[in-house]
Design a protein around this motif. Structure first.
Motif, PDB file in Angstrom:
ATOM      1  N   GLU A  32       0.456  -1.539   0.202  1.00 28.65           N
ATOM      2  CA  GLU A  32      -0.348  -0.119   0.082  1.00 28.65           C
ATOM      3  C   GLU A  32       0.410   1.391  -0.399  1.00 28.65           C
ATOM      4  OE1 GLU A  32      -4.103   1.225   2.260  1.00 28.65           O
ATOM      5  OE2 GLU A  32      -2.624   1.145   3.361  1.00 28.65           O
ATOM      6  N   ARG A  33       1.973   1.137   0.500  1.00 29.68           N
ATOM      7  CA  ARG A  33       2.876   2.649   1.073  1.00 29.68           C
ATOM      8  C   ARG A  33       3.495   2.457  -0.567  1.00 29.68           C
ATOM      9  NH1 ARG A  33       3.942   6.485   3.490  1.00 29.68           N
ATOM     10  NH2 ARG A  33       2.255   6.580   2.781  1.00 29.68           N
ATOM     11  N   LEU A  34       3.630   1.572  -1.522  1.00 29.54           N
ATOM     12  CA  LEU A  34       4.264   1.557  -3.016  1.00 29.54           C
ATOM     13  C   LEU A  34       2.734   2.450  -4.178  1.00 29.54           C
ATOM     14  CD1 LEU A  34       6.029  -1.510  -3.521  1.00 29.54           C
ATOM     15  CD2 LEU A  34       6.753   0.693  -3.468  1.00 29.54           C
ATOM     16  N   CYS A  35       1.583   2.190  -3.267  1.00 28.51           N
ATOM     17  CA  CYS A  35       0.658   2.789  -4.107  1.00 28.51           C
ATOM     18  C   CYS A  35       0.544   4.543  -3.793  1.00 28.51           C
ATOM     19  CB  CYS A  35      -0.187   2.593  -3.803  1.00 28.51           C
ATOM     20  SG  CYS A  35      -0.775   0.578  -4.488  1.00 28.51           S
ATOM     21  N   VAL A  36       0.594   4.653  -2.545  1.00 28.93           N
ATOM     22  CA  VAL A  36       0.816   5.619  -2.193  1.00 28.93           C
ATOM     23  C   VAL A  36       1.504   6.784  -2.216  1.00 28.93           C
ATOM     24  CG1 VAL A  36       0.997   7.494  -0.236  1.00 28.93           C
ATOM     25  CG2 VAL A  36      -1.209   5.487   0.324  1.00 28.93           C
ATOM     26  N   ASP A  37       2.779   6.504  -2.594  1.00 31.95           N
ATOM     27  CA  ASP A  37       3.766   6.870  -3.080  1.00 31.95           C
ATOM     28  C   ASP A  37       3.861   7.336  -5.019  1.00 31.95           C
ATOM     29  OD1 ASP A  37       5.115   7.392  -0.753  1.00 31.95           O
ATOM     30  OD2 ASP A  37       6.432   5.415  -0.756  1.00 31.95           O
ATOM     31  N   LYS A  38       3.379   6.403  -5.356  1.00 34.39           N
ATOM     32  CA  LYS A  38       3.378   6.303  -6.638  1.00 34.39           C
ATOM     33  C   LYS A  38       1.952   7.139  -7.356  1.00 34.39           C
ATOM     34  CE  LYS A  38       6.992   3.796  -7.844  1.00 34.39           C
ATOM     35  NZ  LYS A  38       7.979   4.470  -9.209  1.00 34.39           N
ATOM     36  N   ALA A  39       0.966   7.367  -6.738  1.00 38.40           N
ATOM     37  CA  ALA A  39      -0.049   7.879  -7.262  1.00 38.40           C
ATOM     38  C   ALA A  39       0.101   9.661  -6.936  1.00 38.40           C
ATOM     39  CB  ALA A  39      -1.571   7.357  -6.432  1.00 38.40           C
ATOM     40  N   ASP A  40      -0.769  10.174  -8.206  1.00 35.29           N
ATOM     41  CA  ASP A  40      -0.583  11.444  -8.008  1.00 35.29           C
ATOM     42  C   ASP A  40      -2.176  11.998  -6.982  1.00 35.29           C
ATOM     43  OD1 ASP A  40       1.230  12.448 -10.017  1.00 35.29           O
ATOM     44  OD2 ASP A  40      -0.970  10.820 -11.243  1.00 35.29           O
ATOM     45  N   LEU A  41      -3.126  11.125  -6.382  1.00 34.20           N
ATOM     46  CA  LEU A  41      -3.560  11.737  -5.538  1.00 34.20           C
ATOM     47  C   LEU A  41      -3.882  10.510  -5.020  1.00 34.20           C
ATOM     48  CD1 LEU A  41      -5.869  13.648  -4.734  1.00 34.20           C
ATOM     49  CD2 LEU A  41      -7.532  13.213  -6.455  1.00 34.20           C
ATOM     50  N   VAL A  42      -4.927  10.554  -3.752  1.00 35.92           N
ATOM     51  CA  VAL A  42      -4.900   8.971  -1.925  1.00 35.92           C
ATOM     52  C   VAL A  42      -5.720  10.240  -1.475  1.00 35.92           C
ATOM     53  CG1 VAL A  42      -3.963   8.129  -0.090  1.00 35.92           C
ATOM     54  CG2 VAL A  42      -2.645   8.937  -2.476  1.00 35.92           C
ATOM     55  N   LEU A  43      -7.076   8.964  -2.232  1.00 38.51           N
ATOM     56  CA  LEU A  43      -8.771   8.950  -1.766  1.00 38.51           C
ATOM     57  C   LEU A  43      -9.473   8.450  -0.548  1.00 38.51           C
ATOM     58  CD1 LEU A  43     -10.475   9.446  -4.754  1.00 38.51           C
ATOM     59  CD2 LEU A  43      -9.803  11.697  -3.697  1.00 38.51           C
ATOM     60  N   ALA A  44      -9.130   8.586   0.594  1.00 45.55           N
ATOM     61  CA  ALA A  44      -9.934   7.623   1.200  1.00 45.55           C
ATOM     62  C   ALA A  44     -11.321   8.638   2.242  1.00 45.55           C
ATOM     63  CB  ALA A  44      -9.049   7.543   2.634  1.00 45.55           C
TER      64      ALA A  44
END
Length: 165
Positions: free
Chosen positions: A128-140
């Motif tokens: 999940e940390r990789l997803c957050v680091d590579k994403a342009d935007l993080v939603l939750a």
């Protein structure tokens, strides 16, 4: 959001049990070209199917892909992404992922793709940390989920756990 080419990546398959990802797919498909990518079912993927405005895609499963060297994992996911683009019949300009276990690097779909990682639930995977680091935007949907990613607060957005046109 209109006239986008979207790949929505979900940890749950398309079926009778509809969760937030499926509702997002339905609403987003009204004014966009949308391909829904669920978990791979087998080593021999099914052909793409059309359900209303949503194109359902399957891709070849690679066993143990999460345990290989990151370079090899990225290369294998790049091959899977090429397969999905071919099956969709279009190049996405937006990757909207709910699944931290696959395609952690959205650039495997293209260098210019905009990416959203939607942390709908608390995950226990280090991917999940990789997803957050590579994403342009993080939603939750909850501040408690976003608080785990406070590294870059400009890219973090809390939204309600629902969607309406």
């Amino acid at each position: 959001m209109k006239n986008r080419r979207i790949f929505l990546i979900s940890p749950e398959a398309w079926g009778t049990n509809f969760l937030s990802k499926h509702h997002y797919a339905r609403v987003l498909s009204e004014h966009n070209q949308l391909a829904f990518i669920g978990p791979p079912r087998s080593f021999r993927p099914r052909s793409a199917q059309q359900v209303g405005n949503v194109r359902l895609l399957d891709y070849p499963r690679v066993t143990g892909i999460s345990r290989v060297h990151p370079w090899l994992r990225n290369f294998l996911q790049h091959l899977q992404a090429r397969w999905l683009i071919h099956q969709a019949g279009f190049q996405p300009d937006l990757i909207w992922s709910f699944d931290p276990y696959v395609f952690q690097n959205p650039r495997v779909f293209g260098k210019r793709v905009f990416s959203i990682y939607h942390a709908a639930d608390i995950q226990t995977t280090p991917f999940e940390r990789l997803c957050v680091d590579k994403a342009d935007l993080v939603l939750a949907p909850a501040g408690r989920i976003l608080a785990r990613f406070i590294k870059d607060p400009k890219r973090l957005v809390q939204i309600g756990h629902g969607l309406a046109p």
